[in-house]
Design a protein around this motif. Structure first.
Motif, PDB file in Angstrom:
ATOM      1  N   PHE A   3       0.903  -1.036  -0.112  1.00  0.00           N
ATOM      2  CA  PHE A   3      -0.047   0.119  -0.216  1.00  0.00           C
ATOM      3  C   PHE A   3       0.763   1.217   0.020  1.00  0.00           C
ATOM      4  O   PHE A   3       0.530   2.199  -0.842  1.00  0.00           O
ATOM      5  CB  PHE A   3      -0.799  -0.071   1.340  1.00  0.00           C
ATOM      6  CG  PHE A   3      -1.649   1.140   1.357  1.00  0.00           C
ATOM      7  CD1 PHE A   3      -2.730   1.485   0.554  1.00  0.00           C
ATOM      8  CD2 PHE A   3      -1.549   2.091   2.499  1.00  0.00           C
ATOM      9  CE1 PHE A   3      -3.442   2.455   0.699  1.00  0.00           C
ATOM     10  CE2 PHE A   3      -2.148   3.253   2.470  1.00  0.00           C
ATOM     11  CZ  PHE A   3      -3.371   3.441   1.737  1.00  0.00           C
ATOM     12  N   GLY A   4       1.781   1.259   0.922  1.00  0.00           N
ATOM     13  CA  GLY A   4       2.718   2.471   1.013  1.00  0.00           C
ATOM     14  C   GLY A   4       3.412   2.673  -0.392  1.00  0.00           C
ATOM     15  O   GLY A   4       3.746   3.904  -0.783  1.00  0.00           O
ATOM     16  N   ASP A   5       3.864   1.614  -0.976  1.00  0.00           N
ATOM     17  CA  ASP A   5       4.474   1.876  -2.308  1.00  0.00           C
ATOM     18  C   ASP A   5       3.726   2.524  -3.252  1.00  0.00           C
ATOM     19  O   ASP A   5       4.093   3.406  -4.089  1.00  0.00           O
ATOM     20  CB  ASP A   5       5.254   0.554  -2.661  1.00  0.00           C
ATOM     21  CG  ASP A   5       6.223  -0.132  -1.910  1.00  0.00           C
ATOM     22  OD1 ASP A   5       6.951   0.486  -1.163  1.00  0.00           O
ATOM     23  OD2 ASP A   5       6.178  -1.498  -1.670  1.00  0.00           O
ATOM     24  N   ARG A  34       3.803   8.091   7.337  1.00  0.00           N
ATOM     25  CA  ARG A  34       3.316   6.829   7.958  1.00  0.00           C
ATOM     26  C   ARG A  34       2.574   5.706   6.932  1.00  0.00           C
ATOM     27  O   ARG A  34       2.905   4.663   7.171  1.00  0.00           O
ATOM     28  CB  ARG A  34       2.421   7.093   9.120  1.00  0.00           C
ATOM     29  CG  ARG A  34       3.180   7.777  10.370  1.00  0.00           C
ATOM     30  CD  ARG A  34       2.392   8.143  11.549  1.00  0.00           C
ATOM     31  NE  ARG A  34       1.428   7.298  11.894  1.00  0.00           N
ATOM     32  CZ  ARG A  34       0.303   7.155  12.541  1.00  0.00           C
ATOM     33  NH1 ARG A  34      -0.080   8.436  12.668  1.00  0.00           N
ATOM     34  NH2 ARG A  34      -0.634   6.153  12.715  1.00  0.00           N
ATOM     35  N   MET A  35       1.891   6.345   6.224  1.00  0.00           N
ATOM     36  CA  MET A  35       1.211   5.373   5.155  1.00  0.00           C
ATOM     37  C   MET A  35       2.354   4.835   4.144  1.00  0.00           C
ATOM     38  O   MET A  35       2.251   3.593   3.801  1.00  0.00           O
ATOM     39  CB  MET A  35       0.054   6.247   4.422  1.00  0.00           C
ATOM     40  CG  MET A  35      -1.284   6.556   5.100  1.00  0.00           C
ATOM     41  SD  MET A  35      -2.635   7.071   4.367  1.00  0.00           S
ATOM     42  CE  MET A  35      -2.110   8.962   4.122  1.00  0.00           C
ATOM     43  N   GLU A  36       3.103   5.828   3.701  1.00  0.00           N
ATOM     44  CA  GLU A  36       4.166   5.293   2.729  1.00  0.00           C
ATOM     45  C   GLU A  36       5.158   4.315   3.379  1.00  0.00           C
ATOM     46  O   GLU A  36       5.436   3.354   2.643  1.00  0.00           O
ATOM     47  CB  GLU A  36       4.870   6.605   2.296  1.00  0.00           C
ATOM     48  CG  GLU A  36       3.888   7.442   1.353  1.00  0.00           C
ATOM     49  CD  GLU A  36       4.908   8.515   0.544  1.00  0.00           C
ATOM     50  OE1 GLU A  36       6.158   8.667   0.875  1.00  0.00           O
ATOM     51  OE2 GLU A  36       4.099   8.997  -0.281  1.00  0.00           O
ATOM     52  N   SER A  37       5.304   4.548   4.767  1.00  0.00           N
ATOM     53  CA  SER A  37       6.238   3.513   5.307  1.00  0.00           C
ATOM     54  C   SER A  37       5.360   2.286   5.841  1.00  0.00           C
ATOM     55  O   SER A  37       5.971   1.408   6.667  1.00  0.00           O
ATOM     56  CB  SER A  37       7.072   4.061   6.437  1.00  0.00           C
ATOM     57  OG  SER A  37       6.049   4.498   7.405  1.00  0.00           O
ATOM     58  N   ASN A  38       4.084   2.328   5.516  1.00  0.00           N
ATOM     59  CA  ASN A  38       3.303   0.909   5.734  1.00  0.00           C
ATOM     60  C   ASN A  38       3.020   0.754   7.289  1.00  0.00           C
ATOM     61  O   ASN A  38       2.743  -0.235   7.651  1.00  0.00           O
ATOM     62  CB  ASN A  38       3.924  -0.327   5.303  1.00  0.00           C
ATOM     63  CG  ASN A  38       3.665  -0.427   3.757  1.00  0.00           C
ATOM     64  OD1 ASN A  38       2.597  -0.130   3.324  1.00  0.00           O
ATOM     65  ND2 ASN A  38       4.788  -0.616   3.045  1.00  0.00           N
TER      66      ASN A  38
END
Length: 122
Positions: A3-5, A34-38
């Motif tokens: 998702f983060g990717d 935080r979303m990009e780092s899952n």
């Protein structure tokens, strides 16, 4: 791809910084990070805002569908809102016609073969 990717790639394709995306989506920059780092998965409303800001649908954001169109050919949020308004008006006309037909037919649901009216529980 996680998702983060997907968020990171879509953000970079849109040529947005984390700050830019955060402002467009109405979120904090730390939340985007935080979303990009899952480490954080947003709730549905935030997913919708994020997808809109990135110019994709939620299914694409979640990796559940292929892109609907190349990034330069996607509809803008304004175009989507116009289409939603058009569909809403059409649905209201259909609902009005259904109510009209129900009144013409006496609003009584047809009886089923068992003799009970549909829609009523006994």
């Amino acid at each position: 791809m996680g998702f983060g990717d997907r968020i990171r790639i879509l953000r970079k394709v849109a040529n947005l910084s984390q700050d830019d995306l955060a402002k467009l989506a109405g979120m904090g920059r730390n939340t985007i990070g935080r979303m990009e780092s899952n480490t954080y998965i947003p709730h549905h409303r935030s997913l919708v805002k994020l997808a809109t800001a990135l110019g994709v649908d939620v299914q694409e954001l979640l990796g559940e569908s292929a892109p609907l169109a190349p990034p330069g050919q996607r509809e803008t949020p304004q175009q989507v809102l116009v289409e939603i308004s058009r569909l809403h008006a059409r649905m209201e006309r259909i609902e009005h016609r259904v109510r009209q037909l129900e009144r013409e037919r006496g609003q009584e649901p047809p009886e089923d073969p068992g003799g009970q009216r549909k829609g009523k529980r006994t």
